[in-house]
Scaffold this motif. Structure first.
Motif, short mmCIF file in Angstrom:
data_model
loop_
_atom_site.label_atom_id
_atom_site.label_comp_id
_atom_site.label_asym_id
_atom_site.label_seq_id
_atom_site.Cartn_x
_atom_site.Cartn_y
_atom_site.Cartn_z
N PRO A 177 -62.63 -17.18 3.80
CA PRO A 177 -62.28 -18.33 3.72
C PRO A 177 -62.08 -19.36 4.75
O PRO A 177 -62.38 -20.54 4.53
CB PRO A 177 -60.59 -18.11 2.95
N PRO A 182 -71.95 -17.77 7.00
CA PRO A 182 -71.61 -16.36 7.20
C PRO A 182 -71.99 -15.94 8.77
O PRO A 182 -73.06 -16.02 9.16
CB PRO A 182 -72.77 -15.80 6.13
N TYR A 203 -76.95 -13.35 9.52
CA TYR A 203 -77.00 -13.52 8.14
C TYR A 203 -77.63 -14.64 7.66
O TYR A 203 -78.13 -14.58 6.50
CB TYR A 203 -75.24 -13.63 7.71
N VAL A 204 -77.83 -15.60 8.47
CA VAL A 204 -78.50 -16.76 7.92
C VAL A 204 -79.93 -16.66 8.81
O VAL A 204 -80.54 -18.03 8.89
CB VAL A 204 -77.72 -18.10 8.45
N ARG A 206 -83.49 -16.75 9.21
CA ARG A 206 -84.60 -16.94 8.26
C ARG A 206 -85.97 -16.66 8.91
O ARG A 206 -86.83 -16.32 8.17
CB ARG A 206 -84.84 -18.43 7.60
N GLY A 229 -78.41 -28.28 8.68
CA GLY A 229 -78.23 -29.36 7.84
C GLY A 229 -77.38 -30.40 8.36
O GLY A 229 -77.07 -31.46 7.67
N TRP A 292 -62.59 -36.72 5.92
CA TRP A 292 -63.95 -36.47 5.06
C TRP A 292 -64.10 -37.59 4.40
O TRP A 292 -65.15 -37.89 3.76
CB TRP A 292 -63.81 -35.30 4.25
N GLU A 296 -67.60 -40.30 4.49
CA GLU A 296 -68.33 -41.06 3.34
C GLU A 296 -69.08 -42.24 3.59
O GLU A 296 -69.97 -42.62 3.23
CB GLU A 296 -67.79 -41.03 2.04
N SER A 520 -76.20 -21.54 11.25
CA SER A 520 -77.66 -21.94 10.75
C SER A 520 -78.39 -22.13 11.95
O SER A 520 -79.60 -22.01 12.03
CB SER A 520 -77.83 -22.72 9.36
N ILE B 28 -65.98 -19.41 -6.13
CA ILE B 28 -66.29 -19.00 -4.78
C ILE B 28 -67.71 -19.80 -3.99
O ILE B 28 -68.62 -19.53 -4.98
CB ILE B 28 -66.00 -17.50 -4.52
N HIS B 29 -67.68 -19.91 -2.75
CA HIS B 29 -68.91 -20.36 -2.51
C HIS B 29 -69.46 -19.26 -1.29
O HIS B 29 -68.91 -18.64 -0.65
CB HIS B 29 -68.63 -21.64 -1.42
N PHE B 30 -70.75 -19.05 -1.67
CA PHE B 30 -71.55 -17.98 -0.81
C PHE B 30 -72.83 -18.53 -0.35
O PHE B 30 -73.60 -19.13 -0.90
CB PHE B 30 -71.89 -16.75 -1.24
N ASN B 31 -72.88 -18.63 1.14
CA ASN B 31 -74.11 -19.09 1.79
C ASN B 31 -74.83 -17.72 2.07
O ASN B 31 -74.51 -16.98 2.91
CB ASN B 31 -73.57 -19.88 3.01
N GLY B 33 -78.03 -17.88 3.57
CA GLY B 33 -79.34 -18.35 4.33
C GLY B 33 -79.42 -19.70 4.41
O GLY B 33 -80.55 -20.16 4.67
N SER B 34 -78.38 -20.45 4.14
CA SER B 34 -78.61 -21.90 3.73
C SER B 34 -78.72 -22.56 5.17
O SER B 34 -78.32 -22.02 6.29
CB SER B 34 -77.64 -22.48 2.82
N ASN B 36 -76.98 -25.31 5.68
CA ASN B 36 -75.67 -25.85 5.90
C ASN B 36 -75.83 -27.19 5.04
O ASN B 36 -74.54 -27.67 4.84
CB ASN B 36 -75.68 -26.59 7.47
N ILE B 40 -72.49 -28.26 3.06
CA ILE B 40 -71.42 -29.46 3.52
C ILE B 40 -71.35 -30.38 2.22
O ILE B 40 -70.26 -31.01 2.03
CB ILE B 40 -72.08 -30.18 4.85
N GLU B 41 -72.48 -30.64 1.46
CA GLU B 41 -72.33 -31.24 0.25
C GLU B 41 -71.58 -30.72 -0.71
O GLU B 41 -70.70 -31.69 -1.34
CB GLU B 41 -73.59 -31.56 -0.58
N LEU B 43 -68.57 -28.96 -0.08
CA LEU B 43 -67.38 -29.38 0.44
C LEU B 43 -67.15 -30.88 0.28
O LEU B 43 -65.80 -31.17 -0.30
CB LEU B 43 -67.47 -29.12 2.08
N ALA B 44 -68.00 -31.80 0.17
CA ALA B 44 -68.02 -32.99 0.21
C ALA B 44 -67.39 -33.52 -1.30
O ALA B 44 -66.71 -34.19 -1.47
CB ALA B 44 -69.10 -33.71 0.47
N LEU B 46 -65.51 -31.67 -2.94
CA LEU B 46 -63.77 -31.48 -2.98
C LEU B 46 -63.18 -32.34 -2.46
O LEU B 46 -62.03 -32.50 -2.47
CB LEU B 46 -63.62 -29.98 -2.20
N GLY B 61 -60.92 -18.55 -2.05
CA GLY B 61 -61.33 -17.73 -0.78
C GLY B 61 -61.95 -16.16 -1.23
O GLY B 61 -62.72 -15.65 -0.83
N ALA B 79 -78.16 -10.88 4.28
CA ALA B 79 -77.25 -11.26 3.44
C ALA B 79 -77.11 -10.76 2.11
O ALA B 79 -76.31 -10.93 1.23
CB ALA B 79 -76.89 -12.85 3.50
N ARG B 82 -74.51 -8.33 0.97
CA ARG B 82 -73.12 -9.04 0.82
C ARG B 82 -73.11 -9.95 -0.49
O ARG B 82 -72.06 -10.06 -1.06
CB ARG B 82 -72.86 -9.83 2.24
#
Lengths: 524, 153
Positions: A177, A182, A203-204, A206, A229, A292, A296, A520, B28-31, B33-34, B36, B40-41, B43-44, B46, B61, B79, B82
């Motif tokens: 959390p 990752p 983990y990221v 690529r 990003g 946040w 925006e 990343s 639940i959010h899992f990244n 290999g992104s 980001n 971030i979008e 999260l935005a 929320l 979580g 990943a 996981r």
């Protein structure tokens, strides 16, 4: 000291170890040394306090040449000295310089797993980027790497219940959390106090550096923009600057100014994003939501200007593809005014709110000496009183025309990191206003040839998190031969992992967030 | 969901469960290999401007408390396991949303040596949200469409 005298100083320091030196560009010195001369050469630079180690690039010159090179890049202001160690392609070995420069730990592990170079005396030689099931003896960045040879191998499960019953290890991540990305951490604790810290990246991962070699110069731009990003624009600026240097193309002043303008907007978005995430880690969710909400505003501006909220793709090789019209300029001015006022409010909160200060003041303090020792970059270094900002030390693009002033603080604790980043917002807002008022007229882009002349270059750009380093090599074809990306987060991990030792476990999430990590970027 | 005509109370109970799930899906959010951008979008969405929490969506979580797995990025080799483990830990019924071009097709990272592929080569996906990255409005739209499809079940 001028760049020229810095380079002369470096040349004389390295004279005894040198096996030949060249000056490929006006700000660069390239010294070939034997692998046995590496430790004396690095100590000579370190003892003379000549700059800092910024990156370690591996370079495969191809099967025919039979040579792999390890390039140690040192920077002092605008001057870059490269120590070039030539090694046989198979069975090459260099001594570790970890004892001299701790930040090199991650770079050496990367060199070892990507090129098969043995680094003798590495304190930790475990996998960093490649997956656990990657076969031994397969090195992805070698030119003759065959993806078919990298079939997954069976990995034995990690040992459970080790005999050292005294230690208690808390694993964090990769899905956790507190982390939006990752990464895996292992904190050894004694009660509430952290006694050791380890991390596992990858983990990221690529494999972008390899993928770039299979794409042409223009395709690579869009790929490299997606290394991260959050600071996508900075990545594409660093790449464009390098390619333009190789092609010896002069970018029009208007394009340079627009690049700096968008980089400024990106810095505002990144710092506000970080402020929210860091406040969230401290349990201050109200600040998270407020920052946040205000972020925006800058997202809207970026969208107005470029048409996309995140990967703006404003750059092309040779310039930019978007223009700032009078309407856009007016919108940006209004947005910036609002954000500046809000940032003042946030600065007030993080320096006066008693509850919040209990989580930040004096926590994770890093002295100037420590910061220099660990080679930290960006806001982390500036919060410890080191003026380390590429925009000031080695201005690139429009920063020569629209200079900015660097913000520093002395305390080096979490509070100082908040203050530095928030004050940077004001500096950035002012810089954006200056650019809007004095936007040079003219073309937006010039033509860049499809094939880039052979050569090597280095471009350094200040990302929101610190110095971003690109090493670009062309062999004259329509594809890059090598693009090395060293992102600021990778430099800063060493210091944060050391700082965590002795801290309360409860402070660790905020300590990690305090450096503004980007996995990343790290992993590529 | 099956209903046994001999136990009419079960029909009512199932309807109640679906009603609750649609009105408050926990995600639940899992990244995996992104870059980001998508994360971030997400999260935005929320945060106050978009505030997806007003639809009852809560980011959780722990996978054991989640109904919806929001995946971003291509799946990297490290990943992959996981991601599978996270999915397996979620209670039934569970739904997967793939956010962004990379999650849908591998995007720009197609063919990279450390990328296994896109999300639906690893997990069954219920909703796809395209974009690089998708706008928060698009993410909300995707989630609402997913909820509509759950309603019918």
């Amino acid at each position: 000291m001028t760049t020229e005298s810095l380079l002369q100083q470096a040349e004389s320091l390295l004279a005894t170890m040198s096996r030949g030196s060249t000056r490929p560009e006006t700000n660069r010195l390239d010294v070939v040394i034997e692998s046995s001369g590496l430790v004396p050469a690095v100590s000579a630079l370190k003892n003379a306090r000549w700059g800092y180690l910024t990156a370690l690039t591996g370079l495969d010159l191809g099967v025919e040449a039979g040579v792999v090179e390890a390039l140690y890049h040192f920077c002092s202001d605008a001057a870059v000295t490269t120590l070039r160690v030539r090694l046989p392609r198979i069975g090459g070995s260099v001594p570790s310089i970890y004892q001299l420069i701790p930040a090199v730990g991650f770079y050496e592990r990367e060199l070892a797993e990507m090129y098969g170079v043995t680094v003798t005396g590495m304190p930790d030689d475990s996998r960093l980027f490649l997956p656990d099931d990657w076969p031994v003896g397969v090195y992805p960045l070698l030119k003759d790497f065959d993806p078919q040879s990298a079939q997954p191998v069976k990995v034995p499960p990690p040992p459970r219940g080790s005999s050292t019953g005294e230690r208690f290890i808390i694993p964090i991540g990769p899905q956790h959390p507190a982390l939006k990305e990752p990464g895996h951490f292992e904190f050894t604790v004694d009660g509430e106090i952290v006694t050791a810290a380890r991390m596992r990246l990858g983990y990221v991962h690529r494999g972008i550096e390899k993928a770039v070699e299979q794409r042409n110069w223009i395709q690579s731009l869009y790929l490299l923009e997606r290394v991260c990003g959050i600071c996508s624009h900075t990545h594409s600026v660093a790449y464009c600057l390098g390619v333009e240097q190789l092609a010896q193309v002069e970018v029009p002043p208007r394009a340079q100014a627009i690049r700096e303008l968008i980089a400024g907007l990106e810095r505002i978005h990144s710092h506000l994003l970080w402020l929210g995430v860091a406040a969230h880690e401290a349990g201050f969710d109200t600040l998270f939501m407020y920052s946040w909400r205000d972020r925006e505003t800058v997202m809207d501006l970026l969208e107005t200007v470029s048409g996309n909220r995140v990967n703006y793709s404003a750059n092309i090789l040779g310039g930019v593809k978007i223009d700032i019209t009078a309407e856009f300029a007016e919108a940006i001015r209004r947005g910036i005014d609002y954000l500046e006022e809000r940032s003042r409010h946030y600065l007030d909160i993080v320096t006066t709110d008693t509850m919040f200060l209990q989580r930040t003041r004096g926590i994770g303090a890093m002295t100037r000496e420590q910061a220099e020792h660990f080679g930290v970059l960006g806001p982390l270094a500036r919060a410890s009183g080191i003026l380390r900002d590429v925009r000031v030390e080695a201005p690139y693009g429009a920063y020569t025309r629209f200079p900015i002033s660097a913000v520093t603080a002395q305390a080096g604790d979490l509070e100082a990191r908040f203050v530095v980043r928030l004050k940077e917002l004001f500096v950035t807002c002012n810089a954006i206003r200056t650019i809007l008022d004095n936007l040079p007229p003219g073309e937006l882009a010039v033509k860049v040839p499809r094939r880039i002349p052979a050569g090597e270059t280095i471009s350094r750009v200040e990302a929101p998190r610190g110095e971003l380093f690109y090493f670009i090599r062309s062999t004259g074809g329509d594809k890059p031969d090598r693009v090395k990306v060293r992102t600021p987060s990778l430099c800063n991990w060493t210091s944060v992992l050391h700082q965590a030792i002795g801290c309360q476990l409860a402070d660790v999430p905020l300590l990690l967030a305090g450096m503004d990590p980007c996995f990343s970027c790290n992993d590529r | 969901m099956t209903t046994d005509p001999n136990y009419p109370w079960q029909t009512v109970f199932d309807k109640l469960k679906t009603w609750a799930r649609v009105n408050s899906p926990w995600a639940i959010h899992f990244n995996s290999g992104s870059c980001n951008g998508c994360d971030i979008e997400i999260l935005a969405t929320l945060t106050p401007r978009y505030d997806i929490e007003r639809f009852g969506v809560k980011l959780q979580g722990s996978p054991r408390h989640a109904d919806v797995l929001i995946c971003t990025g291509p799946v990297t080799r490290q990943a992959r396991e996981r991601l599978l483990r996270t999915y397996e830990q979620m209670p039934e019924p569970k739904f997967v949303v793939a956010v962004g071009s990379c999650a849908i097709s591998g995007g720009v990272f197609q063919g990279c040596y450390n990328v296994v592929g896109h999300i639906d080569e690893v997990l069954p996906v219920n909703a796809y949200i395209p974009g690089c990255p998708p706008r928060p409005e698009a993410i909300i739209d995707g989630v609402v469409k997913l909820l509509e499809s759950i309603k019918g079940k």
